[in-house]
Write a protein that holds these residues in place. Sequence first.
Motif, short mmCIF file in Angstrom:
data_model
loop_
_atom_site.label_atom_id
_atom_site.label_comp_id
_atom_site.label_asym_id
_atom_site.label_seq_id
_atom_site.Cartn_x
_atom_site.Cartn_y
_atom_site.Cartn_z
N VAL A 1 50.20 51.40 -2.88
CA VAL A 1 49.22 52.30 -1.98
C VAL A 1 48.63 51.16 -0.61
O VAL A 1 48.96 51.80 0.38
CB VAL A 1 48.14 52.76 -2.78
N LEU A 2 48.37 50.03 -1.30
CA LEU A 2 47.98 49.05 -0.17
C LEU A 2 49.05 48.74 0.90
O LEU A 2 48.74 48.70 2.12
CB LEU A 2 47.63 47.84 -0.52
N PHE A 3 50.21 48.34 0.47
CA PHE A 3 51.29 48.13 1.38
C PHE A 3 51.59 49.52 2.27
O PHE A 3 52.08 49.37 3.59
CB PHE A 3 52.28 47.28 0.75
N ALA A 4 51.56 50.71 1.79
CA ALA A 4 51.81 51.83 2.43
C ALA A 4 50.88 52.02 3.48
O ALA A 4 51.11 52.39 4.60
CB ALA A 4 51.73 53.04 1.56
N ALA A 5 49.63 51.71 3.17
CA ALA A 5 48.34 51.68 4.25
C ALA A 5 48.79 50.58 5.29
O ALA A 5 48.63 50.92 6.52
CB ALA A 5 47.08 51.51 3.83
N ILE A 6 49.06 49.55 4.95
CA ILE A 6 49.41 48.27 5.89
C ILE A 6 50.79 48.72 6.76
O ILE A 6 50.44 48.54 7.94
CB ILE A 6 49.74 47.02 5.34
N ALA A 22 56.58 55.20 3.71
CA ALA A 22 57.58 55.11 2.41
C ALA A 22 57.94 53.77 2.21
O ALA A 22 58.36 53.52 1.04
CB ALA A 22 58.43 56.23 2.61
N ILE A 23 58.50 53.09 3.34
CA ILE A 23 59.12 51.75 2.91
C ILE A 23 58.17 50.78 2.51
O ILE A 23 58.20 49.99 1.89
CB ILE A 23 59.86 51.42 4.50
N GLY A 24 56.88 50.78 3.15
CA GLY A 24 55.92 50.07 2.88
C GLY A 24 55.40 50.31 1.16
O GLY A 24 55.13 49.41 0.56
N LEU A 25 55.52 51.53 0.85
CA LEU A 25 55.13 52.10 -0.49
C LEU A 25 56.15 51.42 -1.48
O LEU A 25 55.97 50.80 -2.48
CB LEU A 25 54.97 53.37 -0.66
N LEU A 26 57.46 51.44 -1.15
CA LEU A 26 58.30 50.89 -1.98
C LEU A 26 58.49 49.35 -1.88
O LEU A 26 58.78 48.73 -2.88
CB LEU A 26 59.72 51.35 -1.50
N CYS A 27 58.11 48.66 -0.67
CA CYS A 27 58.05 47.33 -0.66
C CYS A 27 56.94 47.03 -1.46
O CYS A 27 56.90 45.72 -2.26
CB CYS A 27 58.00 46.75 0.78
N GLY A 28 55.85 47.39 -1.50
CA GLY A 28 54.53 47.17 -2.15
C GLY A 28 54.81 47.36 -3.73
O GLY A 28 54.46 46.58 -4.48
N TRP A 29 55.53 48.11 -4.19
CA TRP A 29 55.79 48.55 -5.47
C TRP A 29 57.09 47.35 -6.15
O TRP A 29 56.82 46.70 -7.13
CB TRP A 29 56.43 49.93 -5.91
N GLY A 46 59.17 41.62 4.08
CA GLY A 46 60.06 42.29 3.85
C GLY A 46 60.28 43.87 4.22
O GLY A 46 61.41 44.51 4.38
N PHE A 47 58.92 44.15 4.34
CA PHE A 47 58.77 45.58 4.84
C PHE A 47 59.32 45.65 6.46
O PHE A 47 60.06 46.70 6.70
CB PHE A 47 57.25 45.73 5.05
N VAL A 48 59.02 44.61 7.15
CA VAL A 48 59.51 44.62 8.47
C VAL A 48 60.96 44.85 8.48
O VAL A 48 61.68 45.43 9.25
CB VAL A 48 59.02 43.41 9.44
N VAL A 49 61.60 43.90 7.90
CA VAL A 49 63.07 43.90 7.87
C VAL A 49 63.74 45.04 7.40
O VAL A 49 64.70 45.88 7.96
CB VAL A 49 63.89 42.78 6.71
N TRP A 50 63.25 45.80 6.18
CA TRP A 50 63.75 47.26 5.76
C TRP A 50 63.40 48.17 6.94
O TRP A 50 64.29 49.11 7.15
CB TRP A 50 62.94 47.31 4.47
#
Length: 152
Positions: free
Chosen positions: A11-16, A43-50, A74-78
């Motif tokens: 959730v936090l990385f989806a918000a970020i 969605a990508i941030g959510l997956l990276c956070g998880w 990792g989020f930026v690359v994906w």
Amino acid sequence: MPTISRLIAAVLFAAIAVLAAEAFKLRMPEGTQFGRFTLLCAAIGLLCGWYIMGRLTGQGYRRAFGTGVRTSVGFVVWALLVCSILLMLRKAFNKRYDSPMEAVVDIFALALENGMRLFTPFTADLPVLLGVLLLGGGLGGLMAEWAKRRWE
């Protein structure tokens, strides 16, 4: 295995990711059509956070800050890769490529172009974008570590 720290990290990385997507939109030329860009980044941030941050919690707060920054990278690359693939598909359906190999090579050209646009300091909003990615990622990592220690 689902844990509360993975959920909180997701959730936090989806918000970020949403904040970073909105900061990135400021760097694009006027009139750019974004469509569902922010939702895709969430969605990508959510997956990276998880999968990235959530898997690496429980190793201490100092390491959690670094892992949070790693998750942001990792989020930026994906995000660059997925958005470049989607742009390539849009161009391919408009018949702008002569061969499939040209389309595949253009994925990396699009990713490089957007990556350079991401980190070129031509406007005053670069510190905002880097702050969201680096500080937000670090704080997200610390909060996921705190959740691991508090509830697990």
